[in-house]
Scaffold this motif. Structure first.
Motif, PDB file in Angstrom:
ATOM      1  N   ASP A   1       8.581  11.804  -4.419  1.00 28.56           N
ATOM      2  CA  ASP A   1       8.191  10.687  -5.282  1.00 28.56           C
ATOM      3  C   ASP A   1       8.577   9.349  -4.662  1.00 28.56           C
ATOM      4  OD1 ASP A   1       7.126  12.362  -7.176  1.00 28.56           O
ATOM      5  OD2 ASP A   1       8.978  12.525  -8.331  1.00 28.56           O
TER       6      ASP A   1
ATOM      7  N   MET B   1       6.270   8.608  -1.867  1.00 26.37           N
ATOM      8  CA  MET B   1       4.938   8.312  -2.378  1.00 26.37           C
ATOM      9  C   MET B   1       4.890   6.911  -2.990  1.00 26.37           C
ATOM     10  SD  MET B   1       2.581  11.121  -4.207  1.00 26.37           S
ATOM     11  CE  MET B   1       3.882  11.554  -5.332  1.00 26.37           C
ATOM     12  N   ILE B   2       5.914   6.519  -3.714  1.00 26.84           N
ATOM     13  CA  ILE B   2       5.951   5.168  -4.296  1.00 26.84           C
ATOM     14  C   ILE B   2       5.990   4.127  -3.187  1.00 26.84           C
ATOM     15  CG2 ILE B   2       7.380   3.574  -5.624  1.00 26.84           C
ATOM     16  CD1 ILE B   2       8.180   5.956  -7.387  1.00 26.84           C
TER      17      ILE B   2
ATOM     18  N   SER C   1       4.779   4.493  -0.213  1.00 26.77           N
ATOM     19  CA  SER C   1       3.449   4.478   0.404  1.00 26.77           C
ATOM     20  C   SER C   1       2.469   3.674  -0.447  1.00 26.77           C
ATOM     21  CB  SER C   1       2.935   5.907   0.582  1.00 26.77           C
ATOM     22  OG  SER C   1       3.792   6.667   1.407  1.00 26.77           O
ATOM     23  N   CYS C   2       2.547   3.847  -1.761  1.00 30.49           N
ATOM     24  CA  CYS C   2       1.658   3.102  -2.658  1.00 30.49           C
ATOM     25  C   CYS C   2       1.954   1.600  -2.614  1.00 30.49           C
ATOM     26  CB  CYS C   2       1.792   3.623  -4.089  1.00 30.49           C
ATOM     27  SG  CYS C   2       1.180   5.312  -4.323  1.00 30.49           S
TER      28      CYS C   2
ATOM     29  N   TRP D   1      -1.427  12.495   1.623  1.00 30.97           N
ATOM     30  CA  TRP D   1      -0.934  11.144   1.886  1.00 30.97           C
ATOM     31  C   TRP D   1      -2.093  10.189   2.152  1.00 30.97           C
ATOM     32  CZ3 TRP D   1       3.376  10.535  -0.140  1.00 30.97           C
ATOM     33  CH2 TRP D   1       4.380  11.500  -0.076  1.00 30.97           C
TER      34      TRP D   1
ATOM     35  N   VAL E   1      -3.546   9.402  -1.267  1.00 30.87           N
ATOM     36  CA  VAL E   1      -2.708   8.488  -2.063  1.00 30.87           C
ATOM     37  C   VAL E   1      -2.884   7.055  -1.584  1.00 30.87           C
ATOM     38  CG1 VAL E   1      -0.328   7.834  -2.575  1.00 30.87           C
ATOM     39  CG2 VAL E   1      -1.016  10.224  -2.709  1.00 30.87           C
TER      40      VAL E   1
ATOM     41  N   THR F   1      -4.895   4.137  -3.712  1.00 30.56           N
ATOM     42  CA  THR F   1      -4.202   2.911  -4.114  1.00 30.56           C
ATOM     43  C   THR F   1      -4.935   1.680  -3.608  1.00 30.56           C
ATOM     44  OG1 THR F   1      -2.096   4.103  -4.000  1.00 30.56           O
ATOM     45  CG2 THR F   1      -1.993   1.706  -4.074  1.00 30.56           C
TER      46      THR F   1
ATOM     47  N   ILE G   1       0.049   0.684  -7.989  1.00 28.38           N
ATOM     48  CA  ILE G   1       1.190   1.411  -7.406  1.00 28.38           C
ATOM     49  C   ILE G   1       1.573   2.579  -8.305  1.00 28.38           C
ATOM     50  CG2 ILE G   1       3.617   1.234  -6.743  1.00 28.38           C
ATOM     51  CD1 ILE G   1       3.111  -1.706  -6.075  1.00 28.38           C
TER      52      ILE G   1
ATOM     53  N   TRP H   1       0.841   6.611  -7.552  1.00 30.67           N
ATOM     54  CA  TRP H   1       1.915   7.610  -7.576  1.00 30.67           C
ATOM     55  C   TRP H   1       1.592   8.728  -8.557  1.00 30.67           C
ATOM     56  CZ3 TRP H   1       4.682   8.626 -12.086  1.00 30.67           C
ATOM     57  CH2 TRP H   1       5.645   9.621 -11.949  1.00 30.67           C
TER      58      TRP H   1
ATOM     59  N   GLY I   1      -1.117  11.019  -7.186  1.00 31.70           N
ATOM     60  CA  GLY I   1      -0.550  11.742  -6.052  1.00 31.70           C
ATOM     61  C   GLY I   1       0.452  12.795  -6.475  1.00 31.70           C
ATOM     62  N   PHE I   2       1.204  12.490  -7.541  1.00 26.67           N
ATOM     63  CA  PHE I   2       2.210  13.443  -8.036  1.00 26.67           C
ATOM     64  C   PHE I   2       1.548  14.747  -8.473  1.00 26.67           C
ATOM     65  CE2 PHE I   2       4.408  15.268 -11.716  1.00 26.67           C
ATOM     66  CZ  PHE I   2       5.648  15.550 -11.152  1.00 26.67           C
TER      67      PHE I   2
END
Length: 299
Positions: free
Chosen positions: A20, A23-24, A26-27, A214, A217, A221, A233, A237, A240-241
């Motif tokens: 997570d 991923m956050i 990355s966003c 990835w 995601v 975004t 954002i 996430w 993607g989650f």
């Protein structure tokens, strides 16, 4: 193996918190790149995350199906071991005539089978488990530990004692074949377990699935940030989650013999067989059953 119908939120967070965070990040990176760089030059077409999302769905579906097949095959193998172990002990106790000498031999073979199960379990989990030692005498332990495959060596000892029963006339040819057939089944189940353990899940499938997630995601975004702004954002996430958690759940089943909540409960299965076989021989000093941990899962 999980026993509950609902998974605690804390367990989900423990399993996915590090993903997570990445991923956050990355966003956030995708949002700022689009906001301060891409927005002044061109817009991202929505077809890109749409195509990627479709590809990811296929990859995750394939991975999870194959992972569950491995898990279910392992569960069937050890379910068969439970039934065949009881049949093995029952056959020895019923077919071999009662006498002091025969009873000692039967007890040794039943105890040796329990040792076989614990040695096989330890090998599959890659752990050091010396419970099997107490079911072997010192001479047998020394002999089997000279070999790399201890559980196979124990099974060979079973065949030697079965041959003694037949050659001494204590069982006839039909009973010999019945018991030997069970030993063959144990060998087959041992081989199937080893095959599942030693066959690596195709790395390219799991790796490409992660890469595609990835990419999805980031592109998702980038696209929605054109309309949602900074809220993209959170939305990136959240979407993607869904993909990441589904992929992680499937990959947890790839190695069904791992000592975790998703694995086959080998501790419980071997202990159940041990208790059943000892009780069939009339022994009262039996170990306690394996109980669920926090009423949530059993190992």
């Amino acid at each position: 193996m999980l026993l509950v119908n609902n998974i605690r939120l804390s367990r989900i967070i423990i399993n996915t918190w590090y993903v997570d965070i990445i991923m956050i990040a990355s966003c956030m990176g995708a949002y700022f790149i689009r906001e301060y760089l891409i927005a002044y030059h061109f817009s991202i077409p929505t077809i890109i995350p749409t195509v990627l999302g479709t590809a990811i769905a296929f990859f995750i579906g394939f991975n999870n199906n194959q992972a569950y097949d491995r898990w279910w095959e392992a569960r069937k193998v050890w379910g068969g071991l439970v039934n065949d172990s009881r049949s093995f002990a029952r056959s020895l106790l019923s077919y071999v005539p009662q006498s002091d000498e025969n009873n000692v031999l039967v007890q040794r073979m039943v105890h040796r089978h329990i040792a076989f199960l614990y040695a096989l379990k330890a090998k599959l989990r890659g752990t050091v488990d010396l419970i099997y030692v107490k079911y072997l005498d010192e001479e047998e332990r020394t002999q089997v530990e000279k070999q790399a495959n201890i559980h196979n060596a124990i099974l060979h000892k079973q065949s030697e004692d079965l041959e003694k029963l037949y050659s001494c006339g204590k069982i006839d040819g039909f009973k010999f074949m019945q018991i030997n057939e069970l030993l063959v089944k144990f060998s087959d189940q041992m081989g199937m377990s080893e095959r599942i353990k030693n066959t690596v899940f195709p790395t390219t499938y799991s790796y490409l699935t992660k890469v595609f997630i990835w990419l999805f995601v980031v592109t998702f975004t980038l696209v929605i940030s054109q309309e949602m702004g900074v809220w993209s954002i959170f939305m990136g996430w959240m979407i993607g989650f869904v993909f990441v958690s589904t992929q992680i759940n499937g990959m947890n089943l790839v190695d069904p013999f791992e000592n975790n909540v998703a694995g086959i409960p080998l501790n419980q299965i071997t202990r159940t067989i041990e208790i059943n076989l000892l009780e069939m021989m009339g022994e009262e000093d039996t170990p306690p059953p394996i109980l669920p941990i926090n009423d949530e899962y059993v190992l």
